[in-house]
Design an enzyme around this catalytic site. Structure first.
Site, PDB file in Angstrom:
ATOM      1  N   ASP A 113     -34.221 -17.734   3.838  1.00  0.00           N
ATOM      2  CA  ASP A 113     -34.266 -16.309   3.504  1.00  0.00           C
ATOM      3  C   ASP A 113     -33.112 -15.863   2.618  1.00  0.00           C
ATOM      4  O   ASP A 113     -33.307 -15.165   1.632  1.00  0.00           O
ATOM      5  CB  ASP A 113     -34.332 -15.450   4.795  1.00  0.00           C
ATOM      6  CG  ASP A 113     -33.243 -15.800   5.817  1.00  0.00           C
ATOM      7  OD1 ASP A 113     -32.423 -16.700   5.555  1.00  0.00           O
ATOM      8  OD2 ASP A 113     -33.233 -15.158   6.887  1.00  0.00           O
ATOM      9  N   LYS A 133     -26.585 -13.394  -1.856  1.00  0.00           N
ATOM     10  CA  LYS A 133     -25.602 -12.301  -1.920  1.00  0.00           C
ATOM     11  C   LYS A 133     -24.626 -12.557  -3.048  1.00  0.00           C
ATOM     12  O   LYS A 133     -24.244 -13.702  -3.297  1.00  0.00           O
ATOM     13  CB  LYS A 133     -24.856 -12.190  -0.596  1.00  0.00           C
ATOM     14  CG  LYS A 133     -25.711 -11.569   0.476  1.00  0.00           C
ATOM     15  CD  LYS A 133     -24.906 -11.146   1.676  1.00  0.00           C
ATOM     16  CE  LYS A 133     -25.849 -10.724   2.782  1.00  0.00           C
ATOM     17  NZ  LYS A 133     -25.179 -10.557   4.062  1.00  0.00           N
ATOM     18  N   ARG A 172     -37.803  -7.829  11.406  1.00  0.00           N
ATOM     19  CA  ARG A 172     -38.411  -8.890  10.584  1.00  0.00           C
ATOM     20  C   ARG A 172     -39.742  -8.452   9.979  1.00  0.00           C
ATOM     21  O   ARG A 172     -40.178  -8.970   8.957  1.00  0.00           O
ATOM     22  CB  ARG A 172     -38.663 -10.148  11.415  1.00  0.00           C
ATOM     23  CG  ARG A 172     -37.408 -10.829  11.925  1.00  0.00           C
ATOM     24  CD  ARG A 172     -37.760 -12.223  12.429  1.00  0.00           C
ATOM     25  NE  ARG A 172     -36.718 -12.800  13.264  1.00  0.00           N
ATOM     26  CZ  ARG A 172     -35.647 -13.455  12.799  1.00  0.00           C
ATOM     27  NH1 ARG A 172     -35.463 -13.582  11.510  1.00  0.00           N
ATOM     28  NH2 ARG A 172     -34.774 -13.974  13.628  1.00  0.00           N
ATOM     29  N   ASP A 206     -33.608 -10.481   9.930  1.00  0.00           N
ATOM     30  CA  ASP A 206     -33.435  -9.695  11.144  1.00  0.00           C
ATOM     31  C   ASP A 206     -32.006  -9.266  11.363  1.00  0.00           C
ATOM     32  O   ASP A 206     -31.087  -9.745  10.700  1.00  0.00           O
ATOM     33  CB  ASP A 206     -33.835 -10.547  12.356  1.00  0.00           C
ATOM     34  CG  ASP A 206     -32.774 -11.605  12.658  1.00  0.00           C
ATOM     35  OD1 ASP A 206     -32.393 -12.333  11.736  1.00  0.00           O
ATOM     36  OD2 ASP A 206     -32.311 -11.683  13.822  1.00  0.00           O
ATOM     37  N   ASP A 243     -25.571 -16.513   2.258  1.00  0.00           N
ATOM     38  CA  ASP A 243     -24.468 -15.591   2.507  1.00  0.00           C
ATOM     39  C   ASP A 243     -23.169 -16.396   2.342  1.00  0.00           C
ATOM     40  O   ASP A 243     -22.620 -16.456   1.244  1.00  0.00           O
ATOM     41  CB  ASP A 243     -24.656 -15.006   3.910  1.00  0.00           C
ATOM     42  CG  ASP A 243     -23.580 -14.005   4.300  1.00  0.00           C
ATOM     43  OD1 ASP A 243     -22.693 -13.733   3.496  1.00  0.00           O
ATOM     44  OD2 ASP A 243     -23.625 -13.489   5.438  1.00  0.00           O
TER      45      ASP A 243
HETATM   46  P1  IMP Z   1     -24.940 -18.464   5.659  1.00  0.00           P
HETATM   47  O1  IMP Z   1     -24.897 -19.775   6.394  1.00  0.00           O
HETATM   48  O2  IMP Z   1     -23.704 -17.645   5.895  1.00  0.00           O
HETATM   49  O3  IMP Z   1     -25.287 -18.605   4.194  1.00  0.00           O
HETATM   50  O4  IMP Z   1     -26.048 -17.581   6.350  1.00  0.00           O
HETATM   51  C1  IMP Z   1     -27.353 -17.853   6.224  1.00  0.00           C
HETATM   52  C2  IMP Z   1     -28.145 -17.285   7.374  1.00  0.00           C
HETATM   53  O5  IMP Z   1     -27.518 -16.154   7.987  1.00  0.00           O
HETATM   54  C3  IMP Z   1     -29.453 -16.818   6.828  1.00  0.00           C
HETATM   55  O6  IMP Z   1     -30.427 -17.823   6.923  1.00  0.00           O
HETATM   56  C4  IMP Z   1     -29.744 -15.608   7.692  1.00  0.00           C
HETATM   57  O7  IMP Z   1     -30.460 -16.011   8.831  1.00  0.00           O
HETATM   58  C5  IMP Z   1     -28.414 -15.090   8.132  1.00  0.00           C
HETATM   59  N1  IMP Z   1     -27.965 -13.949   7.287  1.00  0.00           N
HETATM   60  C6  IMP Z   1     -26.965 -13.927   6.389  1.00  0.00           C
HETATM   61  N2  IMP Z   1     -26.844 -12.721   5.810  1.00  0.00           N
HETATM   62  C7  IMP Z   1     -27.815 -11.961   6.355  1.00  0.00           C
HETATM   63  C8  IMP Z   1     -28.225 -10.578   6.150  1.00  0.00           C
HETATM   64  O8  IMP Z   1     -27.692  -9.819   5.341  1.00  0.00           O
HETATM   65  N3  IMP Z   1     -29.276 -10.168   6.908  1.00  0.00           N
HETATM   66  C9  IMP Z   1     -29.909 -10.964   7.795  1.00  0.00           C
HETATM   67  N4  IMP Z   1     -29.576 -12.253   8.004  1.00  0.00           N
HETATM   68  C10 IMP Z   1     -28.529 -12.735   7.291  1.00  0.00           C
HETATM   69 MG    MG Z   2     -31.872 -17.487   9.118  1.00  0.00          MG
END
Ligand code: IMP
Ligand code: MG
Length: 187
Positions: A103, A134, A168, A162, A106
């Site tokens: 999805d 992002k 969702r 979510d 981040d």
């Molecule tokens: P990362 O490992 O920090 O890149 O985060 C990835 C996961 O965190 C994604 O697959 C989402 O499930 C969740 N996530 C990160 N940012 C958001 C947001 O703004 N809204 C909802 N879920 C997020």
């Molecule tokens: Mg996720």
């Protein structure tokens, strides 16, 4: 089950824009994979990629397979606790080209972690596709071949994403704000 005191705020990516982007994204993926798109394993990352993947797979006329993977990174609220796999990597990736579909990027830790796990499980090649990225240095620095939309550094929900399991089902990607307030939450 934690209740939520948040509500949908402004629309960050509208459903019509998503609907227009998906066939283009599928065309980019097809062009990049060439003949390897035939027999491709598409791997949606549950639960956040559920809605995105369901729409994206229907943009491909080719023969392909779906293998689900479950990763968790956000424990409670909007604070990352680092990625974890639930149930391991599906057997079906061995000797196949794989497209991980998630999805959002981040911190980038989930995508990097999944790519390594799937590669180490014997995939022929691994590419990643995310609906949202992002605009953060760490997200931009994470290798990811296909990106639907760049979004500001807000906490977003809807279209599969979510907060504590809520929102969702919303058809648009929206910012969230505390109920009754006008300011979005950042994270
Ligand atoms: P990362 O490992 O920090 O890149 O985060 C990835 C996961 O965190 C994604 O697959 C989402 O499930 C969740 N996530 C990160 N940012 C958001 C947001 O703004 N809204 C909802 N879920 C997020
Ligand atoms: Mg996720």
């Amino acid at each position: 089950m934690k209740e939520t005191n948040l509500e949908p705020g402004e629309v960050v990516v509208a459903r019509q824009d998503i609907a227009r982007r998906l066939p283009l994204l599928a065309a980019e993926i097809t062009a990049s994979l060439g003949a390897n798109v035939d027999g491709l394993v598409i791997m949606p990352v549950l639960t956040g990629a559920l809605v995105f993947a369901a729409d994206l797979i229907r943009c491909f006329p080719q023969r392909l397979r779906i293998d689900l993977i479950t990763a968790r990174s956000y424990g409670v609220g909007t604070h990352s606790q680092g990625p974890k796999l639930e149930g391991g990597v599906p057997e079906g990736v061995k000797g196949r080209h794989v497209l991980i579909v998630d999805d959002i990027v981040d911190s980038g830790r989930t995508i990097a972690f999944l790519r390594k796990n799937v590669q180490d499980s014997g995939a022929l090649s691994v590419r990643t596709c995310v609906l949202l990225r992002k605009q953060l240095p760490e997200a931009m620095a994470t290798p990811c071949e296909f990106v639907g939309f760049e979004v500001p550094d807000l906490f977003v929900a809807g279209y599969g994403l979510d907060c504590d399991g809520w929102f969702r089902n919303l058809p648009d990607v929206v910012a969230l704000r505390p109920r009754g307030e006008t300011k979005n939450i950042v994270r």
